[in-house]
Design an enzyme around this catalytic site. Structure first.
Site, PDB file in Angstrom:
ATOM      1  N   TYR A   1       0.832  -1.197   0.000  1.00 18.96           N
ATOM      2  CA  TYR A   1       0.000   0.000   0.000  1.00 18.96           C
ATOM      3  C   TYR A   1       0.867   1.248   0.000  1.00 18.96           C
ATOM      4  O   TYR A   1       2.035   1.215   0.374  1.00 18.96           O
ATOM      5  CB  TYR A   1      -0.958   0.002   1.194  1.00 18.96           C
ATOM      6  CG  TYR A   1      -0.303   0.183   2.537  1.00 18.96           C
ATOM      7  CD1 TYR A   1      -0.328   1.416   3.188  1.00 18.96           C
ATOM      8  CD2 TYR A   1       0.323  -0.886   3.178  1.00 18.96           C
ATOM      9  CE1 TYR A   1       0.261   1.583   4.432  1.00 18.96           C
ATOM     10  CE2 TYR A   1       0.902  -0.724   4.416  1.00 18.96           C
ATOM     11  CZ  TYR A   1       0.873   0.502   5.052  1.00 18.96           C
ATOM     12  OH  TYR A   1       1.456   0.669   6.273  1.00 18.96           O
TER      13      TYR A   1
ATOM     14  N   ASP B   1      -1.607   1.940  12.201  1.00 16.81           N
ATOM     15  CA  ASP B   1      -1.789   1.160  10.984  1.00 16.81           C
ATOM     16  C   ASP B   1      -3.173   1.465  10.413  1.00 16.81           C
ATOM     17  O   ASP B   1      -4.170   1.371  11.138  1.00 16.81           O
ATOM     18  CB  ASP B   1      -1.661  -0.337  11.291  1.00 16.81           C
ATOM     19  CG  ASP B   1      -0.227  -0.724  11.596  1.00 16.81           C
ATOM     20  OD1 ASP B   1       0.433   0.049  12.320  1.00 16.81           O
ATOM     21  OD2 ASP B   1       0.216  -1.784  11.150  1.00 16.81           O
TER      22      ASP B   1
END
Length: 770
Positions: free
Chosen positions: A97, A164
């Site tokens: 990502y 996260d």
């Protein structure tokens, strides 16, 4: 208490721009502690830890991680699998990502998964050695993991405070640590230039082979980070996660550069594997806003900790150590006999031999033979004047004296290149076995230590071009800053650089009025370190503040190395047009922001063409010369003491070696270079730098010893045994300043690791040449 210590304490209270504020009542302090403890309890409620992997299993997994790093360096992975940052590399597998800094629109919630197939799949060994073990222990359900990330940290590496991405990953977040122990901190706030970290709400030790599971409050409602001070040696972590089914992904079009700015959507910027990363771009963090009181307490606690360290790092005496784990050695009496006993390192050798012993061999006899075998061991610098473009590099290479500088920058050694014409592996092993150690040592010196003249010339020219641009910029844009003529210095110009020509130093001398400034020796300061000095402003009653340009960098009455470094950093690292300069010099020049050092990273052209993996570093050292003392602002050595300057002895050591070698065959320098290459190529010995090794050789030179070419092998082996002796006592006195213990700051584990490696080399010295 010396006369300067009261002044030191006054400055200490004013550090970081604030004086200590008095609390109005004890109730406020109690309320603050209660809030802090309550938050720490919430964090702990979302953390679980377990020790699942044995040391043997860790070693197996760590070898696999090394294979991943090697493949990444060779460019064998897809583009978005590898993401590089200063002192930390990421390897995405399964799912990758983007961070907020790689998108045109930044901030939390902007992270996006790559399209399917943009990163490599999870390696089989991660499933077999890690994931399956966690499933078997009930840590995660089978089929949970579809994203695995390997973070590879070098000493001093970090990852800033972050959460996260909740819209990307399910909970829990599972991580497994390898190579070394570290810590995970919660609720910190990072500040840069220079990098600083507030005190954490919770400091969680993370040991090698341990599994950490984050969920709930610890995963979602408070940031976590890895601080630079918690990465003392290489560390790797495997992070295992599951992506959400509704996690947003980048469109395939977003991976291509846009043709027109009006068509921008989530435009992906270049990967950090091809550019210099902002230290704060690892995750655009959801930073927990700590209140002002927490920041004040964190500053004062760091100050107290640094103050205490000065007294704790005292020399360890021989009589304080356990007699069973040491042997007698006088560092100044090298002719004295040594008796090695079964101590800490000896015990490790016994365990290794016991593990590798054939079953039909008698243990008692093998152990006796092993220890019996061990018991048999008995000038003026080249200036960069205006118009320096016309100076030939051969003049620099011919210089007889160089400038003061710091120790060489430790960098991982690259693999030796092998040609296709080499014989098969078995044939090479047979050839090596047929060679004597003396022949192997000479071969190692020729092939692994020495640098080619072309490589040195290219590196020197590169350093000269960049240094010329920096000097011209400072002289044109900062006319009021009193600076002397800048100098190039370092092992690259002294023919002492080994393995690879990859670093040089640019000395920036500050012009101080001798009547207004006085150096204070380290022994007379609160720090008490013989190589740490302070520069005091004098005659303030007759020449008030403002008479000297450098008065603006005072803390109380002392010249601040931090403020000087910060001004020079802003003038050079942040103000120069590096993209334009990179185009002019035909190489990529990038300042390493966020590092305590003023350092430039150069990557690009050589005479043979563009090498994407080639890196060269230039350290910029602000320097003060007062009398016979030359002091440098080196924050990476002096730490957070804002007014401490470092006294380097490099020039004195180099000149002394050159003088002694004039009478012999240059064997001292040859021995020093070989030892430097050995320590650089061996992870266990990497903390031994040029200063340590130069002092050992200079101490050896005090004796009437043969330093002819034929004695090269004997002197190399003697240096190994001398190093063992110094490690046993924990004291290596500097040759030019015996009150300085060069081993000060090494931990017991550091000394144990180095000593064990050198002990093994006593019976098998060829292990150092691998």
């Amino acid at each position: 208490m010396t006369p300067h210590r009261d002044s030191y304490k006054k400055v200490f209270e004013q550090n970081n721009g604030e004086k200590r504020k008095h609390r109005e009542s004890g109730d406020e302090e109690s309320e603050y502690e209660e809030r802090r403890d309550a938050e720490a309890r919430k964090v702990k409620s979302g953390i679980k830890q377990a020790s699942i992997f044995t040391p043997e299993e860790c070693a197996h997994i760590e070898a696999k991680i090394d294979e991943v790093v090697a493949k990444g360096d060779k460019g064998l992975y897809r583009e978005h699998t590898v993401d590089r940052a200063p002192l930390r590399n990421k390897y995405f597998f399964g799912e990758g990502y983007t961070y907020g800094s790689q998108l045109e629109k930044r901030g939390p919630g902007q992270e996006r998964l790559y399209s399917k197939g943009e990163v490599d799949g999870i390696p089989d060994w991660v499933h077999e050695l890690v994931i399956d073990r966690l499933v078997a222990h009930g840590v995660i359900p089978e089929g949970f993991v579809n994203s695995a990330v390997i973070n590879d940290y070098q000493p001093g590496g970090c990852i800033v405070s972050h959460v996260d991405p909740i819209h990307i990953f399910e909970r829990p977040i599972v991580s497994v640590s390898f190579f070394s122990d570290s810590a995970l901190c919660f609720g910190c706030k990072f500040n840069f230039k220079p990098i600083r970290v507030t005190e954490p709400v919770l400091h969680l030790p993370v040991q090698r082979g341990s599994v950490t599971i984050l969920s709930g409050y610890a995963a979602d409602d408070i940031t976590h980070c890895i601080r630079p001070q918690d990465i003392k040696e290489r560390r790797a972590v495997i992070i295992l996660r599951k992506t959400r089914e509704d996690a947003p992904r980048l469109d395939s079009d977003s991976l291509s550069p846009p043709l027109q700015s009006s068509e921008k959507r989530h435009i992906l910027k270049p990967k950090r594997s091809h550019r210099k990363a902002d230290p704060d771009a690892a995750h655009r963090p959801r930073v927990l806003e700590m209140d002002k009181e927490l920041q004040r307490r964190s500053i004062s606690s760091r100050q107290r900790r640094h103050s205490d360290n000065g007294s704790e790092n005292s020399w360890r005496r021989v009589e304080e150590r356990e007699p069973s784990s040491r042997y007698t050695h006088d560092p100044h009496d090298h002719a004295s006999s040594r008796r090695i006993t079964a101590g800490t390192w000896g015990h490790k050798i016994m365990l290794i031999e016991r593990a590798g012993r054939p079953p039909d061999e008698k243990p008692e006899k093998k152990m006796t033979d092993s220890w019996e075998e061990l018991n048999l061991v008995s000038a003026s610098p080249k200036l960069l004047h205006k118009g320096i473009e016309g100076v030939l590099m051969k003049q620099i290479a011919a210089a007889t004296k160089k400038a003061e500088l710091s120790q060489p920058i430790p960098l991982p050694s690259s693999e030796p290149q092998r040609s296709d014409a080499e014989p098969p592996q078995r044939r090479r092993r047979m050839d090596l076995c047929a060679m004597t150690f003396a022949e192997r040592l000479q071969q190692y010196y020729r092939t692994r230590v020495c640098l080619s003249a072309e490589e040195v010339c290219v590196a020197q020219q590169r350093a000269l071009d960049i240094a010329t641009e920096i000097q011209a910029f400072l002289h044109s844009k900062h006319l009021d800053m009193p600076l002397g003529d800048m100098m190039l210095g370092g092992s690259l110009l002294d023919d002492l650089q080994v393995v690879k020509a990859d670093h040089a130093c640019l000395i920036v001398p500050l012009q101080l009025e001798s009547t207004l400034w006085t150096p204070i020796a380290g022994e007379d300061t609160f720090v008490g370190h013989p190589q740490y000095c302070m520069v005091r402003r004098e005659n303030l009653e007759y020449f008030p503040r403002g008479r000297s340009y450098w008065d603006r960098h005072l803390l109380d009455v002392y010249l601040s190395s931090r403020l000087v470094s910060e001004q020079l950093g802003k003038a050079v690292m942040e103000s120069m047009n590096w993209p334009s300069l990179s185009g002019t010099l035909e190489c990529d020049v990038r300042p390493m922001l966020g590092s305590p050092e003023l350092k430039l990273e150069i990557q690009g052209l050589s005479q043979c063409g563009y090498d994407d993996g080639e890196r060269f570093y230039i350290s910029i050292l602000p320097t003060v010369r007062l009398g016979e003392m030359t002091l440098t602002a080196q924050r990476e050595i002096t730490g957070s003491f804002d007014y401490i300057w470092y006294q380097s002895l490099y020039t004195s050591e180099t000149e002394r070696l050159a003088t002694l070698d004039k009478e012999d065959s240059d064997v001292r320098r040859k021995c020093l270079k070989t030892l430097k290459a050995v320590c650089r190529n061996c992870p266990a010995l990497r903390k031994l730098n040029g200063s340590h090794l130069s002092s050992v050789i200079l101490h050896m030179s005090e004796k009437d010893t043969d330093w002819s070419e034929s004695a090269f092998t004997d002197r190399f082996l003697q240096a190994i045994t001398e190093l063992i002796g110094y490690l046993e006592t924990g004291i290596l006195p500097s040759y030019f300043k015996p009150s300085v213990n060069l081993f000060q700051g090494f931990t017991e584990d550091d000394i144990d690791e180095m000593g064990f490696m050198l002990y093994c080399a006593v019976t098998d010295p060829e292990i150092l040449l691998i």
